[in-house]
Design an enzyme around this catalytic site. Structure first.
Site, PDB file in Angstrom:
ATOM      1  N   HIS A 285     134.061  32.275  76.848  1.00 52.77           N
ATOM      2  CA  HIS A 285     134.955  32.175  78.016  1.00 52.77           C
ATOM      3  C   HIS A 285     135.337  30.781  78.500  1.00 52.77           C
ATOM      4  O   HIS A 285     136.143  30.667  79.395  1.00 52.77           O
ATOM      5  CB  HIS A 285     134.353  32.982  79.186  1.00 52.77           C
ATOM      6  N   HIS A 286     134.713  29.701  77.963  1.00 50.53           N
ATOM      7  CA  HIS A 286     135.038  28.354  78.472  1.00 50.53           C
ATOM      8  C   HIS A 286     136.181  27.666  77.746  1.00 50.53           C
ATOM      9  O   HIS A 286     136.725  26.687  78.266  1.00 50.53           O
ATOM     10  CB  HIS A 286     133.815  27.425  78.400  1.00 50.53           C
ATOM     11  N   ALA A 287     136.539  28.118  76.529  1.00 49.39           N
ATOM     12  CA  ALA A 287     137.536  27.375  75.739  1.00 49.39           C
ATOM     13  C   ALA A 287     138.889  27.360  76.440  1.00 49.39           C
ATOM     14  O   ALA A 287     139.319  28.354  77.025  1.00 49.39           O
ATOM     15  CB  ALA A 287     137.654  27.987  74.343  1.00 49.39           C
TER      16      ALA A 287
ATOM     17  N   HIS B  48     130.302  30.299  85.073  1.00 49.43           N
ATOM     18  CA  HIS B  48     131.642  30.682  85.550  1.00 49.43           C
ATOM     19  C   HIS B  48     132.607  30.855  84.371  1.00 49.43           C
ATOM     20  O   HIS B  48     132.671  29.996  83.499  1.00 49.43           O
ATOM     21  CB  HIS B  48     132.170  29.591  86.499  1.00 49.43           C
TER      22      HIS B  48
ATOM     23  N   ASP C 225     135.517  30.068  83.504  1.00 51.88           N
ATOM     24  CA  ASP C 225     136.640  29.191  83.891  1.00 51.88           C
ATOM     25  C   ASP C 225     137.851  29.250  82.954  1.00 51.88           C
ATOM     26  O   ASP C 225     138.993  29.224  83.412  1.00 51.88           O
ATOM     27  CB  ASP C 225     136.151  27.737  84.058  1.00 51.88           C
TER      28      ASP C 225
END
Ligand code: ZL4
Ligand code: CA
Ligand code: ZN
Length: 393
Positions: free
Chosen positions: A145-147, A184, A186
């Site tokens: 989920h951060h990429a 998170h 993000d």
């Protein structure tokens, strides 16, 4: 042998690729793709594959990754030399720009294959949901989920979730993204900042400056411009250390129950990061498999087509317990399975305790101090309800 049968009236698909699990981020890096092997070993030992459609996933194509990621970033990712290879004169520049080659996102052998297989599984899952061949599709190799569009971040290089949700948006008017990883979500939040067709909800440990990535405060609800339809469609649930099953389940059911009524999603993308479990190498919560899995069960009971992604999870035995038990929830076998890990499970000794549900004392010795007051959790619920008053369609 265990009487695990296909669920009545709906179909579950399981998307994995054993090639993905062979990749290594480096000696002591917390991200261990091998946890997927341990998960599969438990899922198989319980006989769960008999109850699902099992797919060996392909690698996503360049064009598919290009639906979200920038071409110059993908080109570099595809050609980047591994850390121990001689470097191009031009590269230090791009590595900095794309955040590649540091300790969080190292350049390792087969990196592009690893990323495209992770996204391939998530994309296959989305396609099965789109064409109604599955009602629940499981992709434990995804959830990164951060990429960002042109940047690696926090062990994530390709945002398989965004690529899969873009696919879902071709067939469904509204998608609800839910993220129970301790960090998170993000990258997913940012990707859908300007649309009201995706609502993103992340539950996470929040302590800017101290805990990665530092975003996801209660007031972070999407850019509040008048002309942005995506305003109020990012929901954040910032938490402190030590939250318990009881608190987390209550918060999750209250918030997701309300969002379901107001937003009325036509599909759900659930990121099941297992670093929110007690005893995780990077995590801070006191969640047990039961509490983590209760979130999955609650989503399943909404009876909406759903993809279940993996994500974080840095104590492999706990990751495998949670994801195997959550697979059993998807196929409605969770009430039937024996909590004692089957004798013939490969790597059984790696689990240390022979049950799917070790107690907090078994996991941690001493549970982490709980820094979440009822008053603060109530404030969070209140704030979320206020945001949802802006949501109409
Ligand atoms: C490691 O031991 O907070 C990486 C990362 C590599 C091996 C040896 C290198 C030692 C912990 C983490 C130096 C490590 C320095 N090795 C790491 C600001 C930071 C800069 C990097 O679950 N240092 C960065 C990212 C987070 C930061 C969390 C969660 C992903 C997900 C979805 C990503 N980054 C401080 C840390 C180690 C390492 C040990 C580490 N990195 C812990 N937390 C981070 O949400 C998959
Ligand atoms: Ca989260
Ligand atoms: Zn995480």
């Amino acid at each position: 042998e265990f009487g695990i049968t296909r669920p009545k009236g709906y179909t579950v698909s399981y998307h994995a690729n054993p090639e993905m699990e062979k990749h290594h981020f480096g000696q002591t890096h917390p991200m261990k793709p091998w946890r997927l092997t341990l998960t599969k070993s438990l899922v198989s030992a319980y006989g769960m594959p008999f109850a699902m459609d099992n797919y060996n996933t392909r690698a996503a194509t360049y064009e598919e990754l290009n639906s979200f990621h920038a071409s110059d970033y993908l080109d570099y990712l595809a050609s980047a030399p591994a850390e121990d290879m001689p470097r191009d004169i031009d590269n230090p520049d791009k590595e900095v720009r794309f955040n590649l080659g540091g300790s969080d996102c190292p350049l390792f052998h087969g990196l592009y294959d690893y990323c495209s297989m992770s996204a391939g599984g998530s994309l296959d899952a989305a396609r099965k949901i789109c064409n109604k061949q599955s009602d629940i599709a499981i992709a434990w190799g995804g959830g990164l989920h951060h990429a960002k569009r042109s940047e690696a971040s926090g062990f994530c290089y390709i945002n398989d979730i965004v690529v899969a949700v873009l696919q879902l948006l071709r067939c469904f008017p509204r998608v609800l993204y839910i993220d129970i990883d301790v960090h998170h979500g993000d990258g997913v939040e940012e990707a859908f900042f300007s649309t009201d067709r995706v609502m993103t909800v992340s539950f996470h440990k929040y302590a800017p400056e101290i805990f990665f990535p530092g975003t996801g405060g209660l007031d972070d609800n999407g850019p509040k411009s008048e002309h942005n339809p995506g305003a109020h469609h990012a929901i954040n649930v910032p938490l402190n250390d030590g939250i318990t099953d009881e608190q987390y389940e209550h918060l999750f059911q209250t918030i997701i129950g309300k969002i379901n009524e107001v937003f009325r999603p036509s599909a759900i993308a659930l990121q099941c990061g297992a670093d929110s479990l007690a005893g995780d190498r990077l995590g801070r919560f006191n969640l047990q498999v039961q509490g983590h899995a209760a979130c999955v069960e609650f989503c399943k009971r909404l009876n909406i087509p759903m993809i279940m992604f993996g994500g974080g999870g840095y104590t492999p035995r706990n990751v495998a317990r949670a994801w195997a038990f959550e697979t059993s929830i998807a196929i409605d076998a969770h009430k039937k399975i024996d909590p004692i890990i089957p004798q013939h499970t490969p790597w059984r000794e790696r689990f240390i305790h022979d049950t799917l549900f070790p107690t907090l004392e078994q996991i941690l010795g001493e549970p982490r101090a709980n820094r979440n007051t009822q008053k603060r959790l109530q404030e969070i619920v209140q704030h979320v309800h206020e945001q949802l008053r802006f949501v109409t369609h």
